[in-house]
Write a protein that holds these residues in place. Structure first.
Motif, PDB file in Angstrom:
ATOM      1  N   LEU A 309       0.876  -1.192   0.168  1.00 38.12           N
ATOM      2  CA  LEU A 309       0.066   0.021  -0.115  1.00 38.12           C
ATOM      3  C   LEU A 309       0.896   1.289   0.097  1.00 38.12           C
ATOM      4  O   LEU A 309       0.382   2.415   0.195  1.00 38.12           O
ATOM      5  CB  LEU A 309      -1.012  -0.100   1.273  1.00 38.12           C
ATOM      6  CG  LEU A 309      -1.822  -1.193   1.341  1.00 38.12           C
ATOM      7  CD1 LEU A 309      -2.639  -0.927   2.574  1.00 38.12           C
ATOM      8  CD2 LEU A 309      -2.963  -0.993  -0.034  1.00 38.12           C
ATOM      9  N   ALA A 310       2.266   1.091  -0.131  1.00 40.33           N
ATOM     10  CA  ALA A 310       2.916   2.220  -0.055  1.00 40.33           C
ATOM     11  C   ALA A 310       2.677   3.519  -0.936  1.00 40.33           C
ATOM     12  O   ALA A 310       2.548   4.561  -0.561  1.00 40.33           O
ATOM     13  CB  ALA A 310       4.505   1.922  -0.288  1.00 40.33           C
ATOM     14  N   HIS A 311       2.359   3.150  -2.313  1.00 35.92           N
ATOM     15  CA  HIS A 311       1.918   4.270  -3.162  1.00 35.92           C
ATOM     16  C   HIS A 311       0.854   5.008  -2.488  1.00 35.92           C
ATOM     17  O   HIS A 311       0.768   6.281  -2.626  1.00 35.92           O
ATOM     18  CB  HIS A 311       1.676   3.671  -4.454  1.00 35.92           C
ATOM     19  CG  HIS A 311       1.305   4.584  -5.602  1.00 35.92           C
ATOM     20  ND1 HIS A 311      -0.036   4.858  -5.750  1.00 35.92           N
ATOM     21  CD2 HIS A 311       2.187   5.364  -6.414  1.00 35.92           C
ATOM     22  CE1 HIS A 311      -0.002   5.762  -6.818  1.00 35.92           C
ATOM     23  NE2 HIS A 311       1.327   5.929  -7.155  1.00 35.92           N
ATOM     24  N   LEU A 436      -6.704  -9.195  -4.386  1.00 34.15           N
ATOM     25  CA  LEU A 436      -7.901  -8.358  -3.975  1.00 34.15           C
ATOM     26  C   LEU A 436      -7.578  -6.914  -3.912  1.00 34.15           C
ATOM     27  O   LEU A 436      -8.314  -6.012  -3.401  1.00 34.15           O
ATOM     28  CB  LEU A 436      -8.482  -8.769  -2.768  1.00 34.15           C
ATOM     29  CG  LEU A 436      -8.923 -10.354  -2.628  1.00 34.15           C
ATOM     30  CD1 LEU A 436      -9.358 -10.709  -1.196  1.00 34.15           C
ATOM     31  CD2 LEU A 436      -9.900 -10.861  -3.615  1.00 34.15           C
ATOM     32  N   TYR A 437      -6.405  -6.612  -4.449  1.00 28.62           N
ATOM     33  CA  TYR A 437      -5.651  -5.222  -4.517  1.00 28.62           C
ATOM     34  C   TYR A 437      -6.780  -4.179  -4.821  1.00 28.62           C
ATOM     35  O   TYR A 437      -6.650  -2.947  -4.308  1.00 28.62           O
ATOM     36  CB  TYR A 437      -4.589  -5.251  -5.133  1.00 28.62           C
ATOM     37  CG  TYR A 437      -3.833  -3.808  -4.998  1.00 28.62           C
ATOM     38  CD1 TYR A 437      -3.317  -3.358  -3.993  1.00 28.62           C
ATOM     39  CD2 TYR A 437      -3.901  -3.005  -6.066  1.00 28.62           C
ATOM     40  CE1 TYR A 437      -2.404  -2.308  -3.600  1.00 28.62           C
ATOM     41  CE2 TYR A 437      -3.308  -1.540  -5.807  1.00 28.62           C
ATOM     42  CZ  TYR A 437      -2.782  -1.245  -4.646  1.00 28.62           C
ATOM     43  OH  TYR A 437      -2.012  -0.037  -4.525  1.00 28.62           O
ATOM     44  N   GLN A 438      -7.889  -4.389  -5.851  1.00 29.65           N
ATOM     45  CA  GLN A 438      -8.772  -3.359  -6.489  1.00 29.65           C
ATOM     46  C   GLN A 438     -10.028  -3.252  -5.509  1.00 29.65           C
ATOM     47  O   GLN A 438     -10.496  -2.199  -5.809  1.00 29.65           O
ATOM     48  CB  GLN A 438      -9.313  -3.949  -7.626  1.00 29.65           C
ATOM     49  CG  GLN A 438      -7.898  -4.037  -8.844  1.00 29.65           C
ATOM     50  CD  GLN A 438      -7.374  -2.852  -9.308  1.00 29.65           C
ATOM     51  OE1 GLN A 438      -7.821  -1.646  -9.111  1.00 29.65           O
ATOM     52  NE2 GLN A 438      -6.003  -2.986  -9.297  1.00 29.65           N
ATOM     53  N   LEU A 439     -10.115  -4.077  -4.459  1.00 28.24           N
ATOM     54  CA  LEU A 439     -10.873  -3.720  -3.372  1.00 28.24           C
ATOM     55  C   LEU A 439     -10.807  -2.366  -2.801  1.00 28.24           C
ATOM     56  O   LEU A 439      -9.818  -1.934  -2.606  1.00 28.24           O
ATOM     57  CB  LEU A 439     -11.164  -4.862  -2.360  1.00 28.24           C
ATOM     58  CG  LEU A 439     -11.810  -6.125  -2.929  1.00 28.24           C
ATOM     59  CD1 LEU A 439     -11.847  -7.186  -1.949  1.00 28.24           C
ATOM     60  CD2 LEU A 439     -13.322  -6.099  -3.420  1.00 28.24           C
ATOM     61  N   ASN A 440     -11.766  -1.861  -2.091  1.00 25.83           N
ATOM     62  CA  ASN A 440     -11.528  -0.836  -0.914  1.00 25.83           C
ATOM     63  C   ASN A 440     -10.677  -1.080  -0.018  1.00 25.83           C
ATOM     64  O   ASN A 440     -10.831  -2.357   0.585  1.00 25.83           O
ATOM     65  CB  ASN A 440     -12.935  -0.470  -0.340  1.00 25.83           C
ATOM     66  CG  ASN A 440     -12.947   0.650   0.599  1.00 25.83           C
ATOM     67  OD1 ASN A 440     -12.485   0.374   1.868  1.00 25.83           O
ATOM     68  ND2 ASN A 440     -13.014   1.808   0.288  1.00 25.83           N
ATOM     69  N   THR A 441      -9.629  -0.149   0.171  1.00 25.20           N
ATOM     70  CA  THR A 441      -8.487  -0.475   0.990  1.00 25.20           C
ATOM     71  C   THR A 441      -9.015  -0.936   2.439  1.00 25.20           C
ATOM     72  O   THR A 441      -8.751  -1.818   3.064  1.00 25.20           O
ATOM     73  CB  THR A 441      -7.679   0.680   1.325  1.00 25.20           C
ATOM     74  OG1 THR A 441      -7.387   1.151  -0.242  1.00 25.20           O
ATOM     75  CG2 THR A 441      -6.473   0.531   2.309  1.00 25.20           C
ATOM     76  N   ILE A 442      -9.990  -0.564   3.109  1.00 28.10           N
ATOM     77  CA  ILE A 442     -10.392  -0.648   4.251  1.00 28.10           C
ATOM     78  C   ILE A 442     -11.201  -2.216   4.164  1.00 28.10           C
ATOM     79  O   ILE A 442     -10.795  -3.154   5.161  1.00 28.10           O
ATOM     80  CB  ILE A 442     -11.427   0.080   4.838  1.00 28.10           C
ATOM     81  CG1 ILE A 442     -11.064   1.660   5.105  1.00 28.10           C
ATOM     82  CG2 ILE A 442     -12.110  -0.449   6.205  1.00 28.10           C
ATOM     83  CD1 ILE A 442     -11.954   2.716   5.717  1.00 28.10           C
ATOM     84  N   ILE A 443     -11.915  -2.604   3.268  1.00 21.63           N
ATOM     85  CA  ILE A 443     -12.375  -3.833   3.127  1.00 21.63           C
ATOM     86  C   ILE A 443     -11.344  -5.065   2.787  1.00 21.63           C
ATOM     87  O   ILE A 443     -11.458  -5.999   3.581  1.00 21.63           O
ATOM     88  CB  ILE A 443     -13.677  -3.807   2.017  1.00 21.63           C
ATOM     89  CG1 ILE A 443     -14.801  -2.887   2.396  1.00 21.63           C
ATOM     90  CG2 ILE A 443     -13.815  -5.447   1.687  1.00 21.63           C
ATOM     91  CD1 ILE A 443     -15.544  -3.102   1.232  1.00 21.63           C
ATOM     92  N   LEU A 444     -10.268  -4.246   2.126  1.00 21.48           N
ATOM     93  CA  LEU A 444      -9.209  -5.254   1.761  1.00 21.48           C
ATOM     94  C   LEU A 444      -8.769  -5.741   3.178  1.00 21.48           C
ATOM     95  O   LEU A 444      -8.166  -6.818   3.535  1.00 21.48           O
ATOM     96  CB  LEU A 444      -8.506  -4.860   0.885  1.00 21.48           C
ATOM     97  CG  LEU A 444      -7.090  -5.410   0.608  1.00 21.48           C
ATOM     98  CD1 LEU A 444      -7.166  -6.681   0.010  1.00 21.48           C
ATOM     99  CD2 LEU A 444      -6.227  -4.658  -0.526  1.00 21.48           C
ATOM    100  N   LEU A 445      -8.010  -4.614   3.968  1.00 16.80           N
ATOM    101  CA  LEU A 445      -7.553  -4.759   5.296  1.00 16.80           C
ATOM    102  C   LEU A 445      -8.267  -5.772   6.158  1.00 16.80           C
ATOM    103  O   LEU A 445      -7.601  -6.545   6.961  1.00 16.80           O
ATOM    104  CB  LEU A 445      -7.217  -3.395   6.058  1.00 16.80           C
ATOM    105  CG  LEU A 445      -6.150  -2.437   5.212  1.00 16.80           C
ATOM    106  CD1 LEU A 445      -6.149  -1.434   5.928  1.00 16.80           C
ATOM    107  CD2 LEU A 445      -4.632  -3.228   5.247  1.00 16.80           C
ATOM    108  N   VAL A 446      -9.679  -5.589   6.131  1.00 21.76           N
ATOM    109  CA  VAL A 446     -10.302  -6.522   7.206  1.00 21.76           C
ATOM    110  C   VAL A 446     -10.289  -8.102   6.681  1.00 21.76           C
ATOM    111  O   VAL A 446     -10.088  -8.858   7.430  1.00 21.76           O
ATOM    112  CB  VAL A 446     -11.647  -6.001   7.038  1.00 21.76           C
ATOM    113  CG1 VAL A 446     -12.738  -7.201   7.582  1.00 21.76           C
ATOM    114  CG2 VAL A 446     -11.969  -4.778   7.702  1.00 21.76           C
ATOM    115  N   ILE A 447     -10.228  -8.135   5.244  1.00 23.93           N
ATOM    116  CA  ILE A 447     -10.105  -9.368   4.757  1.00 23.93           C
ATOM    117  C   ILE A 447      -8.919 -10.208   5.077  1.00 23.93           C
ATOM    118  O   ILE A 447      -8.847 -11.389   5.527  1.00 23.93           O
ATOM    119  CB  ILE A 447     -10.486  -9.703   3.457  1.00 23.93           C
ATOM    120  CG1 ILE A 447     -11.895  -9.198   2.939  1.00 23.93           C
ATOM    121  CG2 ILE A 447     -10.249 -10.992   2.714  1.00 23.93           C
ATOM    122  CD1 ILE A 447     -12.144  -9.081   1.649  1.00 23.93           C
ATOM    123  N   VAL A 448      -7.931  -9.619   4.860  1.00 24.06           N
ATOM    124  CA  VAL A 448      -6.623  -9.966   4.893  1.00 24.06           C
ATOM    125  C   VAL A 448      -6.327 -10.305   6.578  1.00 24.06           C
ATOM    126  O   VAL A 448      -5.342 -11.090   6.849  1.00 24.06           O
ATOM    127  CB  VAL A 448      -5.403  -9.123   4.205  1.00 24.06           C
ATOM    128  CG1 VAL A 448      -5.616  -9.338   2.786  1.00 24.06           C
ATOM    129  CG2 VAL A 448      -5.136  -8.011   4.828  1.00 24.06           C
TER     130      VAL A 448
END
Length: 477
Positions: A309-311, A436-448
């Motif tokens: 997520l650095a970028h 799943l990088y294209q998902l919303n960042t918050i949703i992505l963080l919850v899933i991973v």
């Protein structure tokens, strides 16, 4: 388990305060970096780095010694407060003399010098704030420590906002550090008098020599650590320029958010480890071994997530002018794994009066870091400085762990047995991140995060003993 509850309580206060502090700090860094621009932000970062190096002279390891000794014997409080305050007063003049000499030898422009001199006064006043907060830590009164941090952050934020609204220059922004810390010192002194007592001065010059001798290894370790954290910015300013200092520090300050949150743990656990050294060696070893595993469980997924997520992080916080900071962040974030472990090992050694070992290993790390910077910065600029930082931290891990295993009977097999499982959980998380990088960042963080935690449970990385500790923390009274 009573000490587990004490650690949990103290970490709770500290964690909440650090969350508040770093939410405020997030906006301070974001607005300051955007307002001053890369060059101005680089100058301010340089001033903080170079004064940080010389500021260790004012502390000279006395803060850590206060925590350790008063945690063991509360009757030392007034003796340490009065004598260390006077020591720091005289050490401040030594620090200023060395700083002025160095700054003039380097030949910085007049504006840069002025910023450095203002920040140096902030560092001195902050050392006296640290004197009182060290006593709070030794009594495990982390709620007082937390309030001081929050007050200082709010004052800083208010000052920065005023500067932006009225379009003040960089000298004002440097003055914000000074004024905020001076007001924080007044508040901290009032809090000490209210919660403890009015200081009773017990100046004893015979106490100075043995105290300074005992604190010196902590001081040397502190000097080495500060040089290590700050010398890259100074070298970048001399070899390349202040703009690269801005790019480098944009990434470094974000990494420091995680390092400072980790410091919540070491601040809470150091007085407990010091007490265990006196009362229960087995509890001390147990605390270290469990902490080693928990810190790896936290730092490995953090490093992976920030790398991906650095970028987005750099563009969100700093804007497009700091795009060059992305690769620096992707490199520097991996230092948190090694810094967490090195910090824990150093805390353990300091709590058992082996601070001289920490000083020696830290000194070797500084020499390695400076050498790598001299080789890499001329060719690779701030990217070279980032690589030098990661390599230095990596080399320090086996040195510190080896000392603990050899001298304190820490069980190496116990330390490393869960590492493959943690790495496996991290890779599963990484695959999901990429997929799943294209998902919303918050949703992505919850899933991973759910996938990572689930893998830890399925592989028994988080075992029955860990569950027992977790239940103790949840049910703490």
């Amino acid at each position: 388990m009573n000490k587990v509850r004490d650690i949990a309580k103290n970490m709770g206060f500290l964690f909440i305060s650090q969350i508040i502090t770093y939410i405020i700090g997030f906006f301070i860094i974001m607005y300051t970096a955007r307002y001053l621009g890369v060059e101005g932000f680089g100058v301010l970062s340089l001033a903080l780095s170079i004064t940080g190096i010389f500021g260790v002279v004012v502390d000279m390891g006395l803060g850590t010694l206060i925590i350790r000794d008063i945690a063991r014997d509360k009757s030392f409080r007034n003796k340490y407060l009065s004598n260390v305050a006077l020591m720091r007063f005289f050490l401040s003049f030594l620090m200023l003399g060395l700083l002025v000499l160095t700054v003039n030898l380097i030949g910085y422009p007049s504006t840069v010098k002025d910023v450095i001199y203002i920040i140096s006064l902030y560092v001195i006043i902050n050392a006296f704030v640290g004197l009182f907060t060290s006593i709070f830590q030794s009594y495990e009164k982390m709620e007082y420590f937390s309030v001081v941090n929050i007050i200082n952050s709010f004052l800083m934020f208010f000052g920065i906002m005023v500067g932006i609204c009225f379009r003040f220059d960089i000298l004002y922004f440097a003055s914000v550090y000074l004024i905020s810390t001076a007001l924080t010192l007044i508040f901290t002194m009032a809090l000490y008098i209210w919660k403890f007592s009015f200081p009773h001065f017990e100046v004893n010059f015979d106490f100075w020599k043995p105290t300074l001798r005992e604190a010196l290894p902590y001081g040397m370790a502190g000097i080495f650590v500060t040089i290590y954290y700050s010398i890259d910015s100074v070298m970048l300013s001399i070899i390349v320029g202040n703009e690269t200092v801005g790019w480098y520090n944009a990434a470094y300050k974000f990494v420091f958010v995680f390092l400072s949150l980790y410091s919540v743990f070491t601040v809470a656990i150091f007085p407990v480890m010091s007490l265990f050294y006196k009362n229960s060696r087995e509890s001390l070893k147990y605390t270290y071994e469990r902490s080693f595993k928990y810190l790896l469980m936290i730092s490995i997924p953090l490093a992976m997530a920030v790398t991906i997520l650095a970028h987005k992080i750099i563009l969100l916080i700093y804007g497009p002018d700091y795009f060059q900071s992305v690769i620096a962040l992707q490199l520097l974030i991996w230092t948190i794994i090694f810094m967490f472990i090195n910090g824990l090992s150093g805390t353990f050694l300091g709590s058992i009066n082996r601070q001289i070992v920490v000083a020696k290993i830290t000194g070797l790390s500084v020499i390695l870091n400076i050498t790598l910077n001299l080789v890499l910065i001329p060719y690779f600029s701030y990217i070279g400085a980032s690589v030098a930082t990661v390599l230095t931290e990596l080399v320090s891990v086996p040195l510190l762990v080896y000392v603990l295993c050899k001298t304190e009977n820490i069980r190496l097999k116990q330390l490393i047995k869960d590492i493959p499982k943690i790495i496996l959980a991290g890779f599963i998380m990484l695959i999901l991140f990429i997929s799943l990088y294209q998902l919303n960042t918050i949703i992505l963080l919850v899933i991973v995060s759910i996938a990572y935690a689930g893998t830890l449970f399925l592989t028994k990385s988080f075992d029955d003993e860990d569950l027992k500790i977790l239940k103790t923390l949840i049910n703490k009274s």
